[in-house]
Design an enzyme around this catalytic site. Structure first.
Site, mmCIF file in Angstrom:
data_model
loop_
_atom_site.group_PDB
_atom_site.id
_atom_site.type_symbol
_atom_site.label_atom_id
_atom_site.label_comp_id
_atom_site.label_asym_id
_atom_site.label_seq_id
_atom_site.Cartn_x
_atom_site.Cartn_y
_atom_site.Cartn_z
ATOM 1 N N TYR A 1 0.781 -1.248 0.000
ATOM 2 C CA TYR A 1 0.000 0.000 0.000
ATOM 3 C C TYR A 1 0.810 1.294 0.000
ATOM 4 C CZ TYR A 1 -3.983 -3.049 0.624
ATOM 5 O OH TYR A 1 -4.937 -4.021 0.436
ATOM 6 N N PHE B 1 -10.754 -4.119 11.426
ATOM 7 C CA PHE B 1 -11.789 -4.120 10.385
ATOM 8 C C PHE B 1 -11.221 -4.681 9.099
ATOM 9 C CE2 PHE B 1 -9.643 -0.019 10.541
ATOM 10 C CZ PHE B 1 -9.272 0.184 9.233
HETATM 11 C C1 ACO Z 1 -7.054 -3.934 3.338
HETATM 12 C C2 ACO Z 1 -7.081 -5.390 2.933
HETATM 13 O O1 ACO Z 1 -8.097 -5.908 2.657
HETATM 14 S S1 ACO Z 1 -5.598 -6.197 2.973
HETATM 15 C C3 ACO Z 1 -5.889 -7.666 1.994
HETATM 16 C C4 ACO Z 1 -5.259 -7.541 0.633
HETATM 17 N N1 ACO Z 1 -5.524 -8.773 -0.098
HETATM 18 C C5 ACO Z 1 -4.661 -9.818 -0.159
HETATM 19 O O2 ACO Z 1 -3.547 -9.780 0.389
HETATM 20 C C6 ACO Z 1 -5.158 -11.018 -0.910
HETATM 21 C C7 ACO Z 1 -4.098 -11.616 -1.845
HETATM 22 N N2 ACO Z 1 -3.545 -10.648 -2.773
HETATM 23 C C8 ACO Z 1 -4.288 -10.022 -3.741
HETATM 24 O O3 ACO Z 1 -5.489 -10.182 -3.845
HETATM 25 C C9 ACO Z 1 -3.553 -9.111 -4.693
HETATM 26 O O4 ACO Z 1 -2.268 -9.631 -4.933
HETATM 27 C C10 ACO Z 1 -3.391 -7.659 -4.190
HETATM 28 C C11 ACO Z 1 -4.760 -7.091 -3.877
HETATM 29 C C12 ACO Z 1 -2.536 -7.612 -2.921
HETATM 30 C C13 ACO Z 1 -2.687 -6.839 -5.270
HETATM 31 O O5 ACO Z 1 -3.521 -6.775 -6.406
HETATM 32 P P1 ACO Z 1 -2.916 -6.591 -7.895
HETATM 33 O O6 ACO Z 1 -4.057 -6.382 -8.800
HETATM 34 O O7 ACO Z 1 -1.957 -7.668 -8.169
HETATM 35 O O8 ACO Z 1 -2.109 -5.227 -7.723
HETATM 36 P P2 ACO Z 1 -1.613 -4.305 -8.937
HETATM 37 O O9 ACO Z 1 -1.405 -5.139 -10.156
HETATM 38 O O10 ACO Z 1 -2.502 -3.130 -9.076
HETATM 39 O O11 ACO Z 1 -0.203 -3.875 -8.341
HETATM 40 C C14 ACO Z 1 0.300 -2.575 -8.352
HETATM 41 C C15 ACO Z 1 1.759 -2.646 -8.010
HETATM 42 O O12 ACO Z 1 1.926 -3.209 -6.705
HETATM 43 C C16 ACO Z 1 2.755 -4.367 -6.759
HETATM 44 N N3 ACO Z 1 2.179 -5.341 -5.836
HETATM 45 C C17 ACO Z 1 0.864 -5.538 -5.599
HETATM 46 N N4 ACO Z 1 0.700 -6.511 -4.692
HETATM 47 C C18 ACO Z 1 1.923 -6.925 -4.350
HETATM 48 C C19 ACO Z 1 2.390 -7.915 -3.462
HETATM 49 N N5 ACO Z 1 1.539 -8.670 -2.738
HETATM 50 N N6 ACO Z 1 3.717 -8.074 -3.339
HETATM 51 C C20 ACO Z 1 4.570 -7.326 -4.073
HETATM 52 N N7 ACO Z 1 4.175 -6.365 -4.950
HETATM 53 C C21 ACO Z 1 2.872 -6.182 -5.080
HETATM 54 C C22 ACO Z 1 2.669 -4.828 -8.201
HETATM 55 O O13 ACO Z 1 3.784 -5.579 -8.574
HETATM 56 C C23 ACO Z 1 2.577 -3.529 -8.935
HETATM 57 O O14 ACO Z 1 3.879 -2.960 -9.043
HETATM 58 P P3 ACO Z 1 4.328 -2.089 -10.329
HETATM 59 O O15 ACO Z 1 3.363 -0.921 -10.379
HETATM 60 O O16 ACO Z 1 5.730 -1.708 -10.002
HETATM 61 O O17 ACO Z 1 4.155 -2.989 -11.480
#
Ligand code: ACO
Length: 397
Positions: A123, A397
């Site tokens: 984030y 939350f």
């Molecule tokens: C507040 C909450 O609810 S916390 C719970 C969050 N959810 C989870 O952890 C569930 C499992 N993970 C996921 O669902 C997904 O991997 C998410 C939501 C964490 C990320 O979603 P994505 O669609 O992959 O993210 P997106 O493609 O927009 O990534 C944007 C950037 O962040 C990076 N990034 C996103 N997630 C991660 C991660 N877990 N680890 C490392 N880098 C990450 C991407 O590489 C990308 O980098 P770049 O702009 O340099 O290419």
């Protein structure tokens, strides 16, 4: 990614969003009989979905208020339920959700957003920084003795789940809040209800009655494994007076068939160990990030918090929310945009780390997060943002 559609989900799409979120965390879907209570935890119009042919990403939020240093409250969006389908990650789906959420927050006058992050790397790029901290600790129930000079007034009463759900919202609303704490909207209590009713162990709620009514409460479960004494796990502990603090701990230490009391989510600067004749009865097991905070409106956020030092000119970089970018003059009397030279420069994520007092600007400067043009300004910033106690959210939350 141009063929992705990001929009607010209809009520009949929320269950699919919930299932998607849970699958992203490797958790099975809620059962049919649990959906009724789970559904009540969703504030209408606050869940987003991203679609290609199907729903592939989701995020939701709940409106609340955030207590900031000095005692004011600002409109808060409590963000959770973020998940992207495993075969669609790293294609910008979360980025699209964040953009849509912030646009909505800005339009509705939300000043700050907060979330509990599943991983520390996700984030920061969206302007969130670790804004509050928490600690976990355990207490040796059989050996711990309370000091004899602690207050002893007040009564403890146990509530069943229905009574707890009825009385805790009002009790919590009447308690003093630390910076970083939030109001608990009804949707939050609805979300808690499912956890209380679905728990494998009985959930116990004990309230402390002071002279003016309930001034503290604890929610806990006792987990017992064959051949050993139980562990009492505190899920929620809040109080507004020294009498309630001591009274709740006196009660917890008196719960039978318990060897150890574990508090998984407490404030960093809460002096539990000082309640005991031997402070080593309490062992801190972890200190970690609590909420990640995002200042959606930097100027309104700075105006709302106490400002007992200054003047200070900071420059904020905010590529993700460009309306925040620029220089701010901060004094005890005002916060305004300025053309003056910046003394300190930082990203929006770093400002969020200092905002509630979790991190001193000098620590942020020492680790390269704040770029210093005027070394004398670091001490001014420490006086401005430094907190009397470490901020804590206290509401999961
Ligand atoms: C507040 C909450 O609810 S916390 C719970 C969050 N959810 C989870 O952890 C569930 C499992 N993970 C996921 O669902 C997904 O991997 C998410 C939501 C964490 C990320 O979603 P994505 O669609 O992959 O993210 P997106 O493609 O927009 O990534 C944007 C950037 O962040 C990076 N990034 C996103 N997630 C991660 C991660 N877990 N680890 C490392 N880098 C990450 C991407 O590489 C990308 O980098 P770049 O702009 O340099 O290419």
């Amino acid at each position: 990614m141009s063929d992705l559609v990001t929009r607010v989900l209809r009520d009949d799409e929320l269950r699919a969003a919930n299932t998607l979120f849970r699958a992203s965390l490797h958790v099975p879907p809620v059962k049919d009989e649990e959906w009724v209570t789970t559904h009540r935890g969703y504030q209408p119009e606050r869940t987003l979905g991203v679609f290609d042919e199907a729903l592939i990403g989701t995020a939701k939020s709940t409106d609340a208020l955030l207590r900031v240093p000095g005692g004011a409250d600002v409109p808060l969006a409590a963000v959770t339920g973020v998940g992207v389908r495993a075969d669609r990650t790293r294609r910008g789906v979360l980025t699209s959700l964040m953009r849509a959420q912030f646009a909505d927050f800005a339009e509705r006058g939300i000043v700050a957003a907060a979330l509990h992050a599943s991983e520390g790397v996700i984030y920061g790029r969206f302007g969130y920084g670790v804004g509050t901290l928490m600690r976990s600790y355990k207490v040796r129930r059989l050996a711990a003795r309370l000091r004899s000079d602690l207050p002893t007034s007040g009564e403890i009463e146990l509530l069943d789940i229905d009574a707890a759900l009825n009385r805790l919202p009002g009790s919590y609303a009447g308690l003093p809040l630390r910076p970083g704490m939030m109001s608990r909207p009804q949707h939050w209590w609805y979300a808690v209800e499912r956890g209380l009713r679905a728990s494998e162990e009985p959930v116990v709620t004990a309230v402390h009655h002071g002279p003016d009514g309930i001034d503290g409460f604890v929610v806990y479960r006792v987990v017992r494994t064959p051949g050993s004494d139980g562990t009492l796990k505190v899920d929620d502990l809040h109080y507004g007076t020294p009498e309630a603090f001591a009274g709740l701990w006196r009660f917890l230490l008196g719960v039978d068939l318990v060897d150890e009391i574990q508090v998984g989510y407490g404030p960093v600067t809460e002096p539990v160990e000082l309640l005991f004749t031997d402070p080593r009865m309490c062992t801190v097991t972890e200190v970690e990030d609590d909420t990640w905070v995002r200042l959606v409106d930097v100027e309104a956020a700075l105006l709302a918090r106490e400002r007992a030092a200054g003047p200070l000119v900071i420059e904020v970089d905010d590529p993700f929310l460009p309306h925040n970018a620029g220089r701010y003059l901060i004094t005890p009397d005002e916060v305004s945009r300025t053309e003056r030279d910046a003394q300190l420069r930082m990203g929006a994520d770093t400002l969020a780390m200092a905002y509630l007092g979790a991190w001193l600007p000098s620590s942020l400067a020492a680790t390269g997060r704040i770029r210093v043009s005027d070394p004398g300004a670091v001490a001014v910033a420490d006086d401005l943002f430094g907190a009397r106690s470490t901020p804590w959210c206290g509401t999961f939350f």
